[in-house]
Enzyme design. Structure first.
Site, PDB file in Angstrom:
ATOM      1  N   LYS A 211       0.049   4.324  -0.295  1.00  0.00           N
ATOM      2  CA  LYS A 211      -0.452   5.429   0.371  1.00  0.00           C
ATOM      3  C   LYS A 211      -0.415   6.766  -0.527  1.00  0.00           C
ATOM      4  O   LYS A 211      -0.258   6.618  -1.794  1.00  0.00           O
ATOM      5  CB  LYS A 211       0.099   5.671   2.202  1.00  0.00           C
ATOM      6  CG  LYS A 211      -0.249   4.132   2.608  1.00  0.00           C
ATOM      7  CD  LYS A 211       0.071   4.561   4.166  1.00  0.00           C
ATOM      8  CE  LYS A 211      -0.086   3.088   4.982  1.00  0.00           C
ATOM      9  NZ  LYS A 211       0.150   2.916   6.174  1.00  0.00           N
TER      10      LYS A 211
ATOM     11  N   GLY B 120       2.598   2.213  10.943  1.00  0.00           N
ATOM     12  CA  GLY B 120       3.574   3.342  10.705  1.00  0.00           C
ATOM     13  C   GLY B 120       4.037   3.586  12.049  1.00  0.00           C
ATOM     14  O   GLY B 120       5.032   4.593  12.240  1.00  0.00           O
TER      15      GLY B 120
ATOM     16  N   ASN C  74       0.906  -1.058   0.059  1.00  0.00           N
ATOM     17  CA  ASN C  74       0.058  -0.006  -0.019  1.00  0.00           C
ATOM     18  C   ASN C  74       0.989   1.333   0.086  1.00  0.00           C
ATOM     19  O   ASN C  74       1.480   1.349   0.908  1.00  0.00           O
ATOM     20  CB  ASN C  74      -0.909  -0.147   1.334  1.00  0.00           C
ATOM     21  CG  ASN C  74      -1.785   1.130   1.359  1.00  0.00           C
ATOM     22  OD1 ASN C  74      -1.781   1.993   0.476  1.00  0.00           O
ATOM     23  ND2 ASN C  74      -2.226   1.336   2.506  1.00  0.00           N
TER      24      ASN C  74
ATOM     25  N   GLU D  55      -6.561   4.400   7.764  1.00  0.00           N
ATOM     26  CA  GLU D  55      -6.374   5.987   7.721  1.00  0.00           C
ATOM     27  C   GLU D  55      -7.618   6.859   7.136  1.00  0.00           C
ATOM     28  O   GLU D  55      -7.929   8.016   7.203  1.00  0.00           O
ATOM     29  CB  GLU D  55      -5.339   6.243   6.792  1.00  0.00           C
ATOM     30  CG  GLU D  55      -3.843   5.997   7.529  1.00  0.00           C
ATOM     31  CD  GLU D  55      -2.831   5.361   6.875  1.00  0.00           C
ATOM     32  OE1 GLU D  55      -2.667   5.555   5.637  1.00  0.00           O
ATOM     33  OE2 GLU D  55      -2.039   4.985   7.672  1.00  0.00           O
TER      34      GLU D  55
ATOM     35  N   HIS E 155      -9.349   1.245   4.850  1.00  0.00           N
ATOM     36  CA  HIS E 155      -8.286   1.539   5.606  1.00  0.00           C
ATOM     37  C   HIS E 155      -8.397   2.383   6.812  1.00  0.00           C
ATOM     38  O   HIS E 155      -9.191   3.273   6.746  1.00  0.00           O
ATOM     39  CB  HIS E 155      -7.132   2.235   4.613  1.00  0.00           C
ATOM     40  CG  HIS E 155      -5.611   1.967   5.257  1.00  0.00           C
ATOM     41  ND1 HIS E 155      -5.263   2.735   6.317  1.00  0.00           N
ATOM     42  CD2 HIS E 155      -5.142   0.981   4.976  1.00  0.00           C
ATOM     43  CE1 HIS E 155      -3.939   2.334   6.574  1.00  0.00           C
ATOM     44  NE2 HIS E 155      -3.653   1.457   5.880  1.00  0.00           N
TER      45      HIS E 155
ATOM     46  N   GLY F 293       3.023  -1.374   4.108  1.00  0.00           N
ATOM     47  CA  GLY F 293       2.941   0.155   3.857  1.00  0.00           C
ATOM     48  C   GLY F 293       4.391   0.674   3.536  1.00  0.00           C
ATOM     49  O   GLY F 293       4.726   0.510   2.639  1.00  0.00           O
ATOM     50  N   GLY F 294       4.987   1.381   4.673  1.00  0.00           N
ATOM     51  CA  GLY F 294       6.484   1.894   4.521  1.00  0.00           C
ATOM     52  C   GLY F 294       7.414   0.966   3.685  1.00  0.00           C
ATOM     53  O   GLY F 294       8.090   1.456   2.920  1.00  0.00           O
TER      54      GLY F 294
ATOM     55  N   SER G 271       3.779  -2.201  10.189  1.00  0.00           N
ATOM     56  CA  SER G 271       5.100  -2.239  10.322  1.00  0.00           C
ATOM     57  C   SER G 271       5.577  -3.649   9.827  1.00  0.00           C
ATOM     58  O   SER G 271       6.560  -4.242  10.770  1.00  0.00           O
ATOM     59  CB  SER G 271       5.449  -1.931  11.787  1.00  0.00           C
ATOM     60  OG  SER G 271       5.090  -0.649  12.044  1.00  0.00           O
TER      61      SER G 271
ATOM     62  N   GLU H 265      -5.190  -5.070  10.273  1.00  0.00           N
ATOM     63  CA  GLU H 265      -4.030  -4.118  10.647  1.00  0.00           C
ATOM     64  C   GLU H 265      -4.565  -3.215  11.789  1.00  0.00           C
ATOM     65  O   GLU H 265      -5.300  -2.399  11.916  1.00  0.00           O
ATOM     66  CB  GLU H 265      -4.217  -2.940   9.693  1.00  0.00           C
ATOM     67  CG  GLU H 265      -3.994  -3.532   8.245  1.00  0.00           C
ATOM     68  CD  GLU H 265      -3.393  -2.439   7.246  1.00  0.00           C
ATOM     69  OE1 GLU H 265      -2.242  -2.661   6.633  1.00  0.00           O
ATOM     70  OE2 GLU H 265      -3.731  -1.457   7.149  1.00  0.00           O
TER      71      GLU H 265
HETATM   72  P1  13P Z   1       3.038   0.194   7.502  1.00  0.00           P
HETATM   73  O1  13P Z   1       3.514  -1.125   6.896  1.00  0.00           O
HETATM   74  O2  13P Z   1       3.957   1.634   7.216  1.00  0.00           O
HETATM   75  O3  13P Z   1       3.175   0.244   9.225  1.00  0.00           O
HETATM   76  O4  13P Z   1       1.590   0.493   7.214  1.00  0.00           O
HETATM   77  C1  13P Z   1       0.769  -0.569   7.025  1.00  0.00           C
HETATM   78  C2  13P Z   1      -0.467  -0.240   6.487  1.00  0.00           C
HETATM   79  O5  13P Z   1      -1.107   0.725   6.801  1.00  0.00           O
HETATM   80  C3  13P Z   1      -0.628  -1.137   5.178  1.00  0.00           C
HETATM   81  O6  13P Z   1      -2.031  -0.535   4.724  1.00  0.00           O
END
Ligand code: 13P
Length: 250
Positions: A11, A172, A9, A96, A94, A233-234, A212, A166
């Protein structure tokens, strides 16, 4: 036997040129993987990502969609629009979006149904806050979110859905759920699906862990029998690291 599905993802990151270079590199680095690999790119990258992913094993997803097919919704993108350019997957709900963009269980359910109507495969996110976890409510929250997201779907639809567990406190933050905690939460989600749609259906549903996920912790997580891959994510922004995660072998 369910296969592992590993989705990135991005983002609100990556310009079209970054997307093009990344997908070319990722397709080479992961060419021998047995796992399914999906990149969920921002809208402005999707067309370029789809062109680059053509003739590779990489599938492309969006990160959100509107539940209406068309109409006066300035700034929104419909599932039909995504499908028309060749997008296969879409992340829905998600945390967020739930947190910053007023996404609710109700809009999540509408979007999931709308995605199926146009032939997109939803990746539905559920997860508890730290406060909810500390109060012992995590399981209740995530099974409720799952139940509401799937409301009104047929068994055939449910068995093809992807759910991403999640925990919000792990996104994050560098704090990952332990493999055992993630496994237990995912088991609870699968049990809830089994109660409603039968165990046959529940055993087919792909349930990922997100929060993470890094190259250094992904193997331990993916080795768990109920964790069917990850939503990353990251670490999905770094081709070498994401490739290492995608190339997981059991
Ligand atoms: P991180 O892997 O950066 O923690 O993000 C997870 C996420 O929100 C994937 O959708």
């Amino acid at each position: 036997m369910r296969k592992k599905v590993i989705a990135g993802n991005w983002k609100m990151n990556m310009l079209p040129n970054d997307a093009i270079n990344f997908i070319e590199k990722l397709s080479i680095l992961t060419k021998d993987t047995q796992n399914e690999v999906i990149i969920c790119a921002p809208y402005t990258d999707l067309f370029y990502a789809l062109l680059m992913a053509q003739k590779t094993h990489i599938k492309i997803g969006a990160q959100n969609m509107h539940f209406e097919k068309k109409g006066a919704y300035t700034g929104e993108i419909s599932g039909e629009m995504l499908k028309a350019i060749g997008v296969e997957y879409v992340i829905i709900g998600h945390s967020e979006r739930r947190q910053y963009f007023a996404e609710t269980d109700e809009t999540v359910n509408k979007k999931v149904k709308a995605a199926y109507e146009v032939g997109l495969k939803p990746i539905v996110c559920v997860g508890e806050t730290l406060e909810q976890r500390e109060q012992g409510k995590a399981e209740q929250i995530i099974t409720d979110q799952t139940e509401k997201a799937l409301e009104g779907l047929s068994k055939q639809q449910v068995e093809t859905i992807i759910i991403a567990y999640e925990p919000i406190w792990a996104i994050g933050t560098g704090k990952t759920a332990t493999a055992e905690d993630a496994e237990n939460s995912i088991k609870a989600i699968r049990k809830k699906i089994a109660e409603q749609y039968g165990n046959d259906v529940a055993q087919k549903v792909i349930i990922q862990y997100g929060g993470s996920v890094k190259a250094e912790n992904s193997k331990e997580l993916f080795d768990m029998p109920d964790i069917d891959g990850g939503l990353v994510g990251g670490a999905s922004l770094i081709a070498d690291e994401f490739a290492e995660i995608v190339n997981y072998k059991g």
